[in-house]
Scaffold this motif. Sequence first.
Motif, PDB file in Angstrom:
ATOM      1  N   GLN A  31       0.827  -1.208   0.000  1.00 48.58           N
ATOM      2  CA  GLN A  31       0.000   0.000   0.000  1.00 48.58           C
ATOM      3  C   GLN A  31       0.863   1.262   0.000  1.00 48.58           C
ATOM      4  OE1 GLN A  31      -2.984  -0.395   3.081  1.00 48.58           O
ATOM      5  NE2 GLN A  31      -3.944  -2.129   2.037  1.00 48.58           N
ATOM      6  N   SER A  32       1.998   1.195   0.688  1.00 50.52           N
ATOM      7  CA  SER A  32       2.846   2.394   0.723  1.00 50.52           C
ATOM      8  C   SER A  32       3.480   2.658  -0.650  1.00 50.52           C
ATOM      9  CB  SER A  32       3.905   2.302   1.818  1.00 50.52           C
ATOM     10  OG  SER A  32       4.896   1.367   1.448  1.00 50.52           O
ATOM     11  N   GLN A  33       3.727   1.590  -1.408  1.00 50.25           N
ATOM     12  CA  GLN A  33       4.275   1.783  -2.753  1.00 50.25           C
ATOM     13  C   GLN A  33       3.232   2.416  -3.689  1.00 50.25           C
ATOM     14  OE1 GLN A  33       7.465   1.271  -3.890  1.00 50.25           O
ATOM     15  NE2 GLN A  33       8.003   0.822  -1.784  1.00 50.25           N
ATOM     16  N   VAL A  34       1.970   2.051  -3.488  1.00 52.93           N
ATOM     17  CA  VAL A  34       0.905   2.662  -4.303  1.00 52.93           C
ATOM     18  C   VAL A  34       0.808   4.157  -3.959  1.00 52.93           C
ATOM     19  CG1 VAL A  34      -1.577   2.682  -4.818  1.00 52.93           C
ATOM     20  CG2 VAL A  34      -0.393   0.491  -4.507  1.00 52.93           C
ATOM     21  N   GLU A  35       0.787   4.433  -2.672  1.00 53.71           N
ATOM     22  CA  GLU A  35       0.690   5.826  -2.217  1.00 53.71           C
ATOM     23  C   GLU A  35       1.882   6.644  -2.734  1.00 53.71           C
ATOM     24  OE1 GLU A  35      -1.901   7.160   0.311  1.00 53.71           O
ATOM     25  OE2 GLU A  35      -1.136   8.765  -0.960  1.00 53.71           O
ATOM     26  N   ARG A  36       3.051   6.032  -2.693  1.00 52.99           N
ATOM     27  CA  ARG A  36       4.260   6.721  -3.130  1.00 52.99           C
ATOM     28  C   ARG A  36       4.206   7.062  -4.622  1.00 52.99           C
ATOM     29  NH1 ARG A  36      10.421   4.564  -2.328  1.00 52.99           N
ATOM     30  NH2 ARG A  36      11.355   6.118  -3.680  1.00 52.99           N
ATOM     31  N   ALA A  37       3.705   6.106  -5.435  1.00 52.59           N
ATOM     32  CA  ALA A  37       3.593   6.374  -6.880  1.00 52.59           C
ATOM     33  C   ALA A  37       2.604   7.514  -7.132  1.00 52.59           C
ATOM     34  CB  ALA A  37       3.145   5.111  -7.619  1.00 52.59           C
ATOM     35  N   ILE A  38       1.494   7.507  -6.387  1.00 54.02           N
ATOM     36  CA  ILE A  38       0.469   8.550  -6.567  1.00 54.02           C
ATOM     37  C   ILE A  38       1.066   9.935  -6.274  1.00 54.02           C
ATOM     38  CG2 ILE A  38      -1.711   9.462  -5.638  1.00 54.02           C
ATOM     39  CD1 ILE A  38      -2.501   6.471  -5.114  1.00 54.02           C
ATOM     40  N   ARG A  39       1.876  10.009  -5.225  1.00 51.03           N
ATOM     41  CA  ARG A  39       2.482  11.300  -4.856  1.00 51.03           C
ATOM     42  C   ARG A  39       3.631  11.688  -5.774  1.00 51.03           C
ATOM     43  NH1 ARG A  39       1.294  12.679   0.912  1.00 51.03           N
ATOM     44  NH2 ARG A  39      -0.314  11.173   1.433  1.00 51.03           N
ATOM     45  N   GLU A  40       4.487  10.711  -6.018  1.00 53.08           N
ATOM     46  CA  GLU A  40       5.690  10.941  -6.828  1.00 53.08           C
ATOM     47  C   GLU A  40       5.344  11.503  -8.207  1.00 53.08           C
ATOM     48  OE1 GLU A  40       7.636   7.163  -7.389  1.00 53.08           O
ATOM     49  OE2 GLU A  40       9.552   8.086  -7.922  1.00 53.08           O
ATOM     50  N   PHE A  41       4.287  10.963  -8.809  1.00 46.08           N
ATOM     51  CA  PHE A  41       3.917  11.400 -10.152  1.00 46.08           C
ATOM     52  C   PHE A  41       2.724  12.357 -10.129  1.00 46.08           C
ATOM     53  CE2 PHE A  41       6.192   7.411 -10.826  1.00 46.08           C
ATOM     54  CZ  PHE A  41       7.104   7.797 -11.800  1.00 46.08           C
ATOM     55  N   GLU A  42       2.349  12.803  -8.932  1.00 50.06           N
ATOM     56  CA  GLU A  42       1.218  13.734  -8.768  1.00 50.06           C
ATOM     57  C   GLU A  42       0.010  13.262  -9.556  1.00 50.06           C
ATOM     58  OE1 GLU A  42       2.987  17.462  -9.857  1.00 50.06           O
ATOM     59  OE2 GLU A  42       4.366  17.411  -8.167  1.00 50.06           O
ATOM     60  N   MET A  43      -0.387  12.001  -9.297  1.00 44.40           N
ATOM     61  CA  MET A  43      -1.472  11.396 -10.064  1.00 44.40           C
ATOM     62  C   MET A  43      -2.836  11.998  -9.739  1.00 44.40           C
ATOM     63  SD  MET A  43      -0.382   7.413 -10.188  1.00 44.40           S
ATOM     64  CE  MET A  43       1.146   6.922 -10.999  1.00 44.40           C
ATOM     65  N   PHE A  44      -3.121  12.115  -8.427  1.00 44.34           N
ATOM     66  CA  PHE A  44      -4.381  12.718  -7.992  1.00 44.34           C
ATOM     67  C   PHE A  44      -4.304  12.994  -6.494  1.00 44.34           C
ATOM     68  CE2 PHE A  44      -4.881   8.094  -8.657  1.00 44.34           C
ATOM     69  CZ  PHE A  44      -5.059   7.651  -7.358  1.00 44.34           C
ATOM     70  N   GLY A  45      -5.276  13.739  -6.012  1.00 41.59           N
ATOM     71  CA  GLY A  45      -5.299  14.091  -4.594  1.00 41.59           C
ATOM     72  C   GLY A  45      -6.478  13.430  -3.894  1.00 41.59           C
ATOM     73  N   PRO A  46      -6.584  13.634  -2.574  1.00 44.18           N
ATOM     74  CA  PRO A  46      -7.621  12.969  -1.781  1.00 44.18           C
ATOM     75  C   PRO A  46      -9.052  13.370  -2.157  1.00 44.18           C
ATOM     76  CG  PRO A  46      -6.378  14.546  -0.445  1.00 44.18           C
ATOM     77  CD  PRO A  46      -5.674  14.450  -1.752  1.00 44.18           C
ATOM     78  N   ASP A  47      -9.219  14.519  -2.803  1.00 43.71           N
ATOM     79  CA  ASP A  47     -10.577  14.933  -3.152  1.00 43.71           C
ATOM     80  C   ASP A  47     -10.984  14.507  -4.555  1.00 43.71           C
ATOM     81  OD1 ASP A  47     -10.810  16.128  -0.688  1.00 43.71           O
ATOM     82  OD2 ASP A  47      -9.948  18.026  -1.420  1.00 43.71           O
ATOM     83  N   ASP A  48     -10.028  14.001  -5.320  1.00 43.25           N
ATOM     84  CA  ASP A  48     -10.351  13.609  -6.694  1.00 43.25           C
ATOM     85  C   ASP A  48     -11.215  12.355  -6.706  1.00 43.25           C
ATOM     86  OD1 ASP A  48      -9.121  15.667  -8.051  1.00 43.25           O
ATOM     87  OD2 ASP A  48      -7.173  14.667  -8.095  1.00 43.25           O
ATOM     88  N   HIS A  49     -12.014  12.264  -7.743  1.00 45.34           N
ATOM     89  CA  HIS A  49     -12.919  11.131  -7.902  1.00 45.34           C
ATOM     90  C   HIS A  49     -12.332  10.255  -9.017  1.00 45.34           C
ATOM     91  CE1 HIS A  49     -17.469  10.244  -7.303  1.00 45.34           C
ATOM     92  NE2 HIS A  49     -16.678   9.296  -6.863  1.00 45.34           N
ATOM     93  N   VAL A 148     -16.991   7.131 -20.418  1.00 43.99           N
ATOM     94  CA  VAL A 148     -17.677   6.973 -19.132  1.00 43.99           C
ATOM     95  C   VAL A 148     -17.128   7.970 -18.109  1.00 43.99           C
ATOM     96  CG1 VAL A 148     -18.088   5.381 -17.196  1.00 43.99           C
ATOM     97  CG2 VAL A 148     -18.293   4.567 -19.557  1.00 43.99           C
ATOM     98  N   ALA A 149     -15.803   8.117 -18.077  1.00 42.09           N
ATOM     99  CA  ALA A 149     -15.187   9.033 -17.109  1.00 42.09           C
ATOM    100  C   ALA A 149     -15.646  10.464 -17.365  1.00 42.09           C
ATOM    101  CB  ALA A 149     -13.670   8.929 -17.175  1.00 42.09           C
ATOM    102  N   ALA A 150     -15.666  10.873 -18.639  1.00 42.60           N
ATOM    103  CA  ALA A 150     -16.050  12.244 -18.968  1.00 42.60           C
ATOM    104  C   ALA A 150     -17.525  12.472 -18.646  1.00 42.60           C
ATOM    105  CB  ALA A 150     -15.763  12.535 -20.443  1.00 42.60           C
ATOM    106  N   GLU A 151     -18.380  11.521 -19.013  1.00 39.89           N
ATOM    107  CA  GLU A 151     -19.822  11.686 -18.787  1.00 39.89           C
ATOM    108  C   GLU A 151     -20.173  11.774 -17.307  1.00 39.89           C
ATOM    109  OE1 GLU A 151     -21.500   9.509 -22.826  1.00 39.89           O
ATOM    110  OE2 GLU A 151     -21.750   8.502 -20.882  1.00 39.89           O
ATOM    111  N   HIS A 152     -19.440  11.045 -16.480  1.00 40.77           N
ATOM    112  CA  HIS A 152     -19.754  11.059 -15.050  1.00 40.77           C
ATOM    113  C   HIS A 152     -18.887  12.029 -14.259  1.00 40.77           C
ATOM    114  CE1 HIS A 152     -21.656   7.278 -16.281  1.00 40.77           C
ATOM    115  NE2 HIS A 152     -22.462   7.468 -15.254  1.00 40.77           N
ATOM    116  N   GLY A 153     -18.033  12.751 -14.951  1.00 40.68           N
ATOM    117  CA  GLY A 153     -17.225  13.768 -14.267  1.00 40.68           C
ATOM    118  C   GLY A 153     -16.119  13.240 -13.367  1.00 40.68           C
ATOM    119  N   TYR A 154     -15.555  12.075 -13.694  1.00 42.04           N
ATOM    120  CA  TYR A 154     -14.419  11.585 -12.900  1.00 42.04           C
ATOM    121  C   TYR A 154     -13.179  12.410 -13.228  1.00 42.04           C
ATOM    122  CZ  TYR A 154     -17.124   7.569 -11.405  1.00 42.04           C
ATOM    123  OH  TYR A 154     -18.075   6.780 -10.819  1.00 42.04           O
TER     124      TYR A 154
END
Length: 320
Positions: A31-49, A148-154
Amino acid sequence: MKCVKCRGKAVIDLRRHNAAFCREHFVEYFQSQVERAIREFEMFGPDDHILVAVSGGKDSLVLWEVLLRLGYRADALYIDLGIGGYTAASTEKVRRFYDERVRPLGTDLHVVSLKADYGFGVDEAKDRVRRPACSACGLSKRYIFNKVAAEHGYDAVATGHNLDDEAAVLLGNVLRWNTSYLARQWPVLPAGRGFVRKVKPLVRLTERETAAYAVLTGVDYMVEECPNAVGATSHLYKDMLNRLEQQSPGSKHQFLFQFYRQGRSSMKGEDRPELNPCRHCGQPTPGDVCAFCRMTAMLMDRAGPTTPQRPARTSSARSG
Ligand code: AMP
Ligand code: ZN
Ligand code: ZN
């Protein structure tokens, strides 16, 4: 073999990290490796859907659950591709995973059927158009993920591509020096011109590690691979990289992440050192006098008694 964290009995040995973990600490590591990749590459934040594209395979199911456990807002999209019995079995795995494991965490599953919604499945496309099945399939998936992502606003679409997948694609592109693909091979593709952001949060984890995570946490996933992918060249690249990894643990990660490092610095202009105007000609140089001026000065010196000329300072001195 003992866990490096608690000295308890280890269940997995990760040679590339020179570490072994018990079940609990492997889950924590993963789980920490997933979190690290998300932060390292600025994939998304806690409020993103996030919309996770799930196939029924281990990577995407594990990704969905891990994102939820890390506290992200993640729903999923499954596409019924219409590939005979393979699709029927995948659909079953996804439905059960949803009902039994993640629905209680408060999440939605979108299901799109290629046949029901668009009038053809991959099996028919294979017969009707002269495209290889995998290219029709890949095209349909990318199209539907985005739609699907665009239509639902993800805010982003996340796929289960792991370190082995990305290293194999990189090897294929390097072997062909496919520079335009290389330029786009990044774990985050930004949104723009109608495209939703695409992210790959499992890039720091190998196929073996996601399989171990699935088994250790009891995820029932689709083990068989798609019948259309049998004999794909990507398997050959993965085998080659695994042989390298066997001899030299960490080389797969090195191969991919050194590429990312260079890409990142060239994107930010960091591969260019701090520059100053050359004291003689004004052209940019990392030192005091540029290499060209040093060379001309040396050549003049060697040329004999005439005194070295100062290279001219031109008014249009910019570039390079
Ligand atoms: P693949 O192209 O089969 O290697 O899958 C790569 C990623 O695409 C998976 O990890 C999933 O995130 C996604 N994916 C593949 N097949 C499907 C599907 N039928 N429905 C939704 N997402 C999928
Ligand atoms: Zn432990
Ligand atoms: Zn269209």
